[in-house]
Scaffold this active site. Structure first.
Site, PDB file in Angstrom:
ATOM      1  N   ILE A   1      -4.358   4.296   0.648  1.00  0.00           N
ATOM      2  CA  ILE A   1      -4.647   4.941   2.018  1.00  0.00           C
ATOM      3  C   ILE A   1      -5.645   6.205   2.178  1.00  0.00           C
ATOM      4  O   ILE A   1      -6.788   6.129   2.535  1.00  0.00           O
ATOM      5  CB  ILE A   1      -3.429   5.359   3.200  1.00  0.00           C
ATOM      6  CG1 ILE A   1      -2.235   3.972   3.061  1.00  0.00           C
ATOM      7  CG2 ILE A   1      -3.874   6.034   4.541  1.00  0.00           C
ATOM      8  CD1 ILE A   1      -1.200   4.979   3.498  1.00  0.00           C
TER       9      ILE A   1
ATOM     10  N   PHE B   1       0.728  -1.441   0.237  1.00  0.00           N
ATOM     11  CA  PHE B   1      -0.212   0.027  -0.193  1.00  0.00           C
ATOM     12  C   PHE B   1       1.127   1.421  -0.314  1.00  0.00           C
ATOM     13  O   PHE B   1       1.784   1.173   0.533  1.00  0.00           O
ATOM     14  CB  PHE B   1      -1.267  -0.097   1.447  1.00  0.00           C
ATOM     15  CG  PHE B   1      -0.152  -0.237   2.264  1.00  0.00           C
ATOM     16  CD1 PHE B   1      -0.293   1.413   3.217  1.00  0.00           C
ATOM     17  CD2 PHE B   1      -0.074  -1.042   3.125  1.00  0.00           C
ATOM     18  CE1 PHE B   1       0.637   0.980   4.613  1.00  0.00           C
ATOM     19  CE2 PHE B   1       0.655  -1.417   3.987  1.00  0.00           C
ATOM     20  CZ  PHE B   1       1.382   0.282   4.978  1.00  0.00           C
ATOM     21  N   CYS B   2       0.232   2.467  -0.411  1.00  0.00           N
ATOM     22  CA  CYS B   2       1.006   4.462  -0.164  1.00  0.00           C
ATOM     23  C   CYS B   2       0.046   5.012  -0.090  1.00  0.00           C
ATOM     24  O   CYS B   2      -0.924   4.361   0.473  1.00  0.00           O
ATOM     25  CB  CYS B   2       1.837   3.917  -1.548  1.00  0.00           C
ATOM     26  SG  CYS B   2       1.015   3.830  -3.016  1.00  0.00           S
ATOM     27  N   THR B   3       0.046   5.848  -0.358  1.00  0.00           N
ATOM     28  CA  THR B   3      -0.600   6.642  -0.338  1.00  0.00           C
ATOM     29  C   THR B   3      -1.784   6.907  -0.904  1.00  0.00           C
ATOM     30  O   THR B   3      -3.192   7.170  -0.245  1.00  0.00           O
ATOM     31  CB  THR B   3       0.025   8.119   0.013  1.00  0.00           C
ATOM     32  OG1 THR B   3       1.322   8.130   0.805  1.00  0.00           O
ATOM     33  CG2 THR B   3      -0.993   9.587   0.899  1.00  0.00           C
TER      34      THR B   3
END
Length: 283
Positions: free
Chosen positions: A214, A185-187
């Site tokens: 996120i 996952f990332c922003t």
């Protein structure tokens, strides 16, 4: 009785966006995008490259809607990925459009971001990362991970996304066994388009990522069902957001730019802008 002031939405609309699609004549595109955004009094940063567009912009609802509609008219951008949030004031000082080699720099030209891993909705994500056999990897930088991440997530400790491939190759044997699922996952989702494509190019098929990142998770997932811990770092003057994408409690250290809260500053007995625990540790 009319709505109370506390019930009114924050006045500024913020749009975090990206799309991998081939672009040509980048200087001409840059000029068009600057004219478009300045004409709507938009502020923020857009990155363009031959592989696509990435950035965050902010302005009034009418202005943001107009710019997003225009961006969707660009070649291959009809399905532009956009996540919206709100801010009490413009979180950027000016409007910038920059031409880059990559819209998110990984330094792996052989990786095809149009061949990413399997997308997961926030609900699917909860189920996958709750499985103790799943390896969960946070692909963001160390200063982002420091203020919030998912339960059980591995922090690579990288200072830039360019370091991620070397980190993964160095730790692959320790992290994975045959058939292991990997969830990343990332922003906002863009780094995972490349990181999951990278893992596929390394021969890993069971690789998943959180669609919309996120930000989408914090927007959609009720706090009581959330597996997120802390706050999410964002690349504008809000510094962080929490569930519901409400602006968080962090500010940026004026010396190093890392996120700090009031408790960090008070523990050091210094005022805002004079440094932070990370600065003192490095001194």
């Amino acid at each position: 009785m009319g709505p109370r002031m506390t019930d009114l939405p924050l006045p500024i609309k913020v749009a975090a966006l990206y799309r991998f699609t081939p672009f040509e004549d980048l200087p001409a595109l840059r000029g068009r995008l600057l004219e478009l955004c300045r004409g709507q009094q938009i502020r923020g940063t857009l990155l363009i490259a031959s592989e696509g567009i990435n950035g965050t912009i902010a302005g009034s609802d009418v202005a943001i809607d107009a710019v997003i509609a225009a961006l969707r008219e660009l070649p291959g951008c009809a399905e532009l990925d956009v996540k919206y949030s709100r801010a009490p004031k413009l979180p950027f000082q000016r409007m910038k459009v920059r031409i880059k080699r990559e819209i998110v720099t990984m330094g792996q030209p052989q990786v095809d971001p149009l061949d990413p891993g399997h997308y997961l909705s926030p609900e699917q994500w909860n189920a996958v990362i709750a499985d103790p056999e799943t390896v969960v990897i946070d692909t963001r930088n160390d200063y982002e991970v420091a203020i919030g991440t998912f339960q059980r997530a591995i922090d690579p400790g990288t200072r830039s996304f360019r370091q991620f491939p070397d980190w993964f190759r160095a730790h692959r044997k320790d992290l994975l066994s045959p058939g292991t699922k990997v969830a990343m996952f990332c922003t906002g989702g863009i780094r995972c388009e490349k990181s999951t494509a990278f893992l596929k190019a390394e021969g890993i098929d069971e690789v998943y990522h959180l669609k919309g990142g996120i930000l989408k998770y914090l927007e959609d997932m009720p706090p009581e069902q959330s597996l997120w811990q802390g706050q999410c770092y964002v690349f504008d003057e809000r510094v962080s957001v929490g569930h519901g994408l409400v602006p968080g409690e962090y500010t940026s250290c004026k010396a190093c730019g890392r996120p700090v809260n009031e408790a960090d500053l008070e523990r050091c007995g210094i005022g805002p802008g004079a440094g932070c625990p990370q600065c003192q540790a490095a001194a």
